[in-house]
Design an enzyme around this catalytic site. Structure first.
Site, PDB file in Angstrom:
ATOM      1  N   ASP A 152      21.381 -24.462 -42.620  1.00 24.93           N
ATOM      2  CA  ASP A 152      22.421 -25.995 -42.506  1.00 24.93           C
ATOM      3  C   ASP A 152      22.858 -25.404 -44.278  1.00 24.93           C
ATOM      4  O   ASP A 152      24.368 -25.703 -43.840  1.00 24.93           O
ATOM      5  CB  ASP A 152      21.964 -27.018 -42.529  1.00 24.93           C
ATOM      6  CG  ASP A 152      20.821 -27.133 -42.016  1.00 24.93           C
ATOM      7  OD1 ASP A 152      21.589 -26.181 -40.509  1.00 24.93           O
ATOM      8  OD2 ASP A 152      20.162 -28.376 -41.448  1.00 24.93           O
ATOM      9  N   HIS A 169      14.504 -34.318 -38.909  1.00 28.33           N
ATOM     10  CA  HIS A 169      15.406 -33.362 -39.468  1.00 28.33           C
ATOM     11  C   HIS A 169      16.760 -32.842 -38.127  1.00 28.33           C
ATOM     12  O   HIS A 169      17.534 -33.639 -38.900  1.00 28.33           O
ATOM     13  CB  HIS A 169      14.962 -31.975 -39.380  1.00 28.33           C
ATOM     14  CG  HIS A 169      15.735 -30.632 -40.110  1.00 28.33           C
ATOM     15  ND1 HIS A 169      15.726 -30.460 -41.118  1.00 28.33           N
ATOM     16  CD2 HIS A 169      17.396 -30.258 -39.331  1.00 28.33           C
ATOM     17  CE1 HIS A 169      16.929 -29.635 -41.187  1.00 28.33           C
ATOM     18  NE2 HIS A 169      17.390 -29.411 -40.221  1.00 28.33           N
ATOM     19  N   GLU A 170      15.637 -32.485 -36.924  1.00 25.35           N
ATOM     20  CA  GLU A 170      17.163 -33.133 -36.282  1.00 25.35           C
ATOM     21  C   GLU A 170      18.082 -34.006 -35.314  1.00 25.35           C
ATOM     22  O   GLU A 170      19.652 -34.795 -35.702  1.00 25.35           O
ATOM     23  CB  GLU A 170      16.754 -32.314 -34.908  1.00 25.35           C
ATOM     24  CG  GLU A 170      16.595 -30.822 -34.409  1.00 25.35           C
ATOM     25  CD  GLU A 170      17.017 -29.697 -35.283  1.00 25.35           C
ATOM     26  OE1 GLU A 170      18.409 -30.345 -34.954  1.00 25.35           O
ATOM     27  OE2 GLU A 170      16.634 -28.662 -36.101  1.00 25.35           O
ATOM     28  N   HIS A 174      20.259 -35.304 -38.647  1.00 24.47           N
ATOM     29  CA  HIS A 174      21.754 -34.372 -37.642  1.00 24.47           C
ATOM     30  C   HIS A 174      22.947 -35.535 -36.744  1.00 24.47           C
ATOM     31  O   HIS A 174      23.058 -35.769 -37.365  1.00 24.47           O
ATOM     32  CB  HIS A 174      21.138 -33.296 -37.913  1.00 24.47           C
ATOM     33  CG  HIS A 174      21.658 -31.509 -38.575  1.00 24.47           C
ATOM     34  ND1 HIS A 174      21.726 -31.517 -39.580  1.00 24.47           N
ATOM     35  CD2 HIS A 174      20.318 -30.819 -38.494  1.00 24.47           C
ATOM     36  CE1 HIS A 174      21.006 -30.624 -40.159  1.00 24.47           C
ATOM     37  NE2 HIS A 174      19.927 -30.109 -39.291  1.00 24.47           N
ATOM     38  N   PRO A 217      11.075 -14.003 -23.613  1.00 25.60           N
ATOM     39  CA  PRO A 217      10.651 -13.359 -22.757  1.00 25.60           C
ATOM     40  C   PRO A 217       9.180 -14.851 -21.527  1.00 25.60           C
ATOM     41  O   PRO A 217       9.253 -15.517 -22.034  1.00 25.60           O
ATOM     42  CB  PRO A 217       9.274 -13.034 -23.214  1.00 25.60           C
ATOM     43  CG  PRO A 217       9.591 -12.444 -24.190  1.00 25.60           C
ATOM     44  CD  PRO A 217      10.506 -13.716 -24.672  1.00 25.60           C
ATOM     45  N   GLY A 218       9.304 -14.554 -20.483  1.00 24.21           N
ATOM     46  CA  GLY A 218       8.775 -15.388 -19.669  1.00 24.21           C
ATOM     47  C   GLY A 218       9.049 -16.665 -19.103  1.00 24.21           C
ATOM     48  O   GLY A 218       8.634 -17.468 -18.588  1.00 24.21           O
ATOM     49  N   THR A 219      10.500 -16.600 -19.195  1.00 24.87           N
ATOM     50  CA  THR A 219      11.148 -17.985 -18.978  1.00 24.87           C
ATOM     51  C   THR A 219      11.835 -18.106 -17.703  1.00 24.87           C
ATOM     52  O   THR A 219      12.263 -18.652 -17.166  1.00 24.87           O
ATOM     53  CB  THR A 219      12.771 -18.106 -19.912  1.00 24.87           C
ATOM     54  OG1 THR A 219      13.099 -17.117 -20.111  1.00 24.87           O
ATOM     55  CG2 THR A 219      11.918 -19.133 -21.014  1.00 24.87           C
ATOM     56  N   GLY A 220      11.628 -16.494 -16.802  1.00 27.12           N
ATOM     57  CA  GLY A 220      11.874 -16.710 -15.444  1.00 27.12           C
ATOM     58  C   GLY A 220      13.196 -16.412 -14.695  1.00 27.12           C
ATOM     59  O   GLY A 220      13.915 -16.551 -14.176  1.00 27.12           O
ATOM     60  N   LYS A 221      14.131 -15.342 -15.936  1.00 24.38           N
ATOM     61  CA  LYS A 221      15.141 -14.924 -16.138  1.00 24.38           C
ATOM     62  C   LYS A 221      15.058 -14.098 -14.918  1.00 24.38           C
ATOM     63  O   LYS A 221      16.189 -13.648 -13.609  1.00 24.38           O
ATOM     64  CB  LYS A 221      15.354 -14.116 -16.894  1.00 24.38           C
ATOM     65  CG  LYS A 221      15.942 -14.184 -18.701  1.00 24.38           C
ATOM     66  CD  LYS A 221      16.181 -13.899 -19.565  1.00 24.38           C
ATOM     67  CE  LYS A 221      15.190 -12.960 -20.591  1.00 24.38           C
ATOM     68  NZ  LYS A 221      14.012 -13.882 -20.399  1.00 24.38           N
TER      69      LYS A 221
HETATM   70 ZN    ZN Z   1      18.877 -28.471 -39.591  1.00 19.62          ZN
END
Ligand code: ZN
Length: 453
Positions: free
Chosen positions: A328, A251-252, A255, A31-35
Site C-alpha cells: 500500500d 486492515h482490509e 481500505h 495447489p489443491g484448489t481443484g483446478k
Molecule cells: Zn492494504
C-alpha cells in the site's frame, strides 16, 4: 468456463455469428484448489474427450521428446475434436526463457517453443479448447500470456467458509457421520484449507473413528483430525494464525471503509481475508465503474487515502502497525511522486515536469533516479511527497475514527465468514448510522475485548 461449455456443445452458435472462442484459458490458484477437477468437469459437462499432460512430465524427458509429445498431443486432439487439452503445471514447462542456470534447459525451451508453435497454429473454431493450470503465474514466459494464447485467466482461490462448508458436505457423504455434527462449525475451524486438505481431513477423521471402534464419525474425531491436518500444514509453512487474521480483517476494512466514505472512488465489491490465498493475506476488491483515461487531483488524493486506510485502521484498533502495509505504501508513494514530478499537482513546485527522460535509463542505468533538477529541488520534491502522504493518512485516520463502530462490527463479521460483499458493508453502515443518535462509540471497546478474548 460456462462459455467454453456452451461453445463445445453448440459451436455453430458461435461460428455462425463469426465469433471466436478464446484459444487458451489459464486456471490460476494455489495447489489443491481443484483446478484439474474443474477442467475435467468442463469436459464432462460438454461430453467431449479430455487429453491431459503435466508440465513436470515434459521436463523429465529425453532431449527432443518433450517437443514431439506436444506435437503428438495436438495432432491427436485435432483428430478427436471437439475436445479439451489440459496442461497441468504449465509453469514447469512455461517458465520465462533466458533466466536461471546457463545450459541444461534446452529440453524445456524446445518444449515451450513447440507449445507456442502449436498454440498459434490451430483454429479454436474447429473445437479444440486448451486449458492450463498453474500456481505460479508470475514466472510464466510472457509469450504464453499474449493475446491469442493463454489470454483468459481464471482465479481459483482458496475457498472461504461457505465454500469449505459445501466442499465438506461433498466429502461427508462418503462416510457415516454422527447426526449432531455441525458442518458450519467444522468449516469455521479450517481456515486456509483447500479442497484437497478438506478431503484429507474427512478421511483422517474416519480413520480415527475406526481405530476407536465407533460406528459413526463424531465431532471429537473431527477436532482431532483438524489438529493433525493443521500440524501437517504448519510444517509446510502455511501457518493459520488467528492474531494475524484479526489484523488482516481490520486492515482490509480500513481500505474498504475509507473508499466507501470518500466521493468518487470505485465501489467496494468484495473484501476477503482467506488465509494465504492468491493475494497473500487479504484483499479489498474495488471495481472501476468505467474505463478511465484522466484522473483529477481530488481523485488521486482519495486513492492515496484509501491505500493508507489499511494502516490507519491498524493504528486505531491495535495502537500498533504491521508490515502488511508495504505494498500500500509503495503504491501510495508512487501516486504522490507522480503528482509532484509528472502532473504538476504540487502547490510549492508548480506546473513543472521533473520526471527525467526514460530512454537514458538503458544507456546509462546508473543514472536512474537523478533528474534534471538541483539538489534543492530534489529535497523539495521529497518534502512535497511526504506532505501529501501525511495529509492523506490524517484524513484516513479521521474517517476511520468517526466510523469506529462500523469498523468493529464489520471486522467481526469478516472474521466470521472470511469474505464480505460490498453491499453488506453498505447495509451495515446504514444500520449503524441510523442508531448513532442513541448509542455512540461507547459499546465499541467491549466488542473489541470480546474478540481479543
Ligand atoms: Zn492494504
Amino acid at each position: 468456463l460456462v462459455e467454453v461449455i456452451d461453445f463445445l456443445k453448440e459451436p455453430e452458435r458461435f461460428t455462425s455469428i463469426g465469433g471466436q472462442i478464446p484459444r487458451g484459458t489459464l486456471l490460476v490458484g494455489p495447489p489443491g484448489t481443484g483446478k484439474t477437477l474443474l477442467a475435467k468437469a468442463v469436459a464432462g459437462e460438454s461430453k467431449v474427450p479430455f487429453f491431459s499432460l503435466s508440465g513436470s512430465e515434459f521436463v523429465e524427458m529425453f532431449v527432443g521428446l518433450g517437443a514431439a509429445r506436444v506435437r503428438d498431443l495436438f495432432k491427436q486432439a485435432k483428430e478427436k475434436a471437439p475436445c479439451i487439452i489440459f496442461i497441468d503445471e504449465l509453469d514447469a514447462v512455461g517458465k520465462a526463457r533466458g533466466f536461471g542456470a546457463v545450459g541444461g534447459h534446452d529440453e524445456r525451451e524446445q518444449t515451450l517453443n513447440q507449445l507456442l508453435v502449436e498454440l498459434d497454429g490451430f483454429d479454436p473454431n474447429m473445437g479444440v479448447i486448451l486449458i492450463a493450470a498453474t500456481n505460479r503465474p508470475e514466472i510464466l514466459d510472457p509469450a504464453l500470456l499474449r493475446p491469442g494464447r493463454f489470454d483468459r485467466q481464471i482465479l481459483v482461490d482458496r475457498p472461504d467458509k461457505p465454500g469449505r462448508r459445501d466442499i465438506l458436505n461433498v466429502h461427508l457423504k462418503k462416510i457415516t457421520v454422527a447426526k449432531n455434527l455441525d458442518v458450519d462449525t467444522l468449516a469455521g475451524m479450517t481456515p486456509g484449507m483447500v479442497g484437497a486438505d478438506l478431503a484429507n481431513l474427512v478421511n483422517e477423521a474416519a480413520l480415527l473413528s475406526v481405530r476407536r471402534k465407533k460406528v459413526e464419525v463424531g465431532m471429537a474425531e473431527f477436532e482431532e483430525a483438524v489438529e493433525r491436518v493443521v500440524a501437517g500444514l504448519e510444517k509446510k509453512n502455511r501457518l493459520i494464525n488467528p492474531v494475524e487474521k484479526e489484523i488482516v480483517a481490520y486492515h482490509e476494512l480500513g481500505h474498504a471503509i475509507v473508499a466507501m466514505t470518500l466521493p468518487e472512488t470505485d465501489p467496494v465489491q468484495k473484501i476477503s481475508i482467506i488465509p494465504r490465498g492468491i493475494a497473500a493475506l487479504g484483499y479489498t476488491m474495488q471495481v472501476p465503474t468505467e474505463d478511465r483515461f484522466l484522473m483529477r487531483r481530488k481523485e488521486l488524493l482519495n486513492r492515496i487515502a484509501t491505500l493508507l486506510g489499511g494502516r490507519a485502521a491498524e493504528e486505531i484498533i491495535f495502537d500498533d502497525i504491521s508490515t502488511g502495509a508495504q505494498n500500500d505504501l509503495s503504491r501510495a508513494t508512487d501516486i504522490a511522486r507522480s503528482m509532484v514530478k509528472e502532473y504538476g499537482m504540487s502547490g510549492n513546485l508548480g506546473q513543472v515536469f521533473f520526471a527525467h527522460k526514460k530512454q537514458n535509463q538503458f544507456l546509462n542505468p546508473t543514472q536512474e533516479g537523478s533528474g534534471d533538477y538541483s539538489a534543492m529541488t530534489a529535497h523539495l520534491i521529497d518534502k512535497e511527497i511526504r506532505q501529501i502522504i501525511d495529509e492523506q493518512y490524517e484524513r484516513a485516520l479521521e474517517i476511520l475514527r468517526s466510523k469506529r463502530t462500523i469498523l468493529i462490527r464489520a471486522a467481526k463479521s469478516l472474521m466470521e465468514s472470511e469474505t464480505i460483499q460490498g453491499e453488506e458493508l453498505v447495509a451495515l453502515e446504514a444500520a449503524v448510522s441510523k442508531h448513532s443518535d442513541f448509542s455512540d462509540d461507547t459499546d465499541a471497546p467491549d466488542d473489541r475485548n470480546a474478540l481479543a478474548a
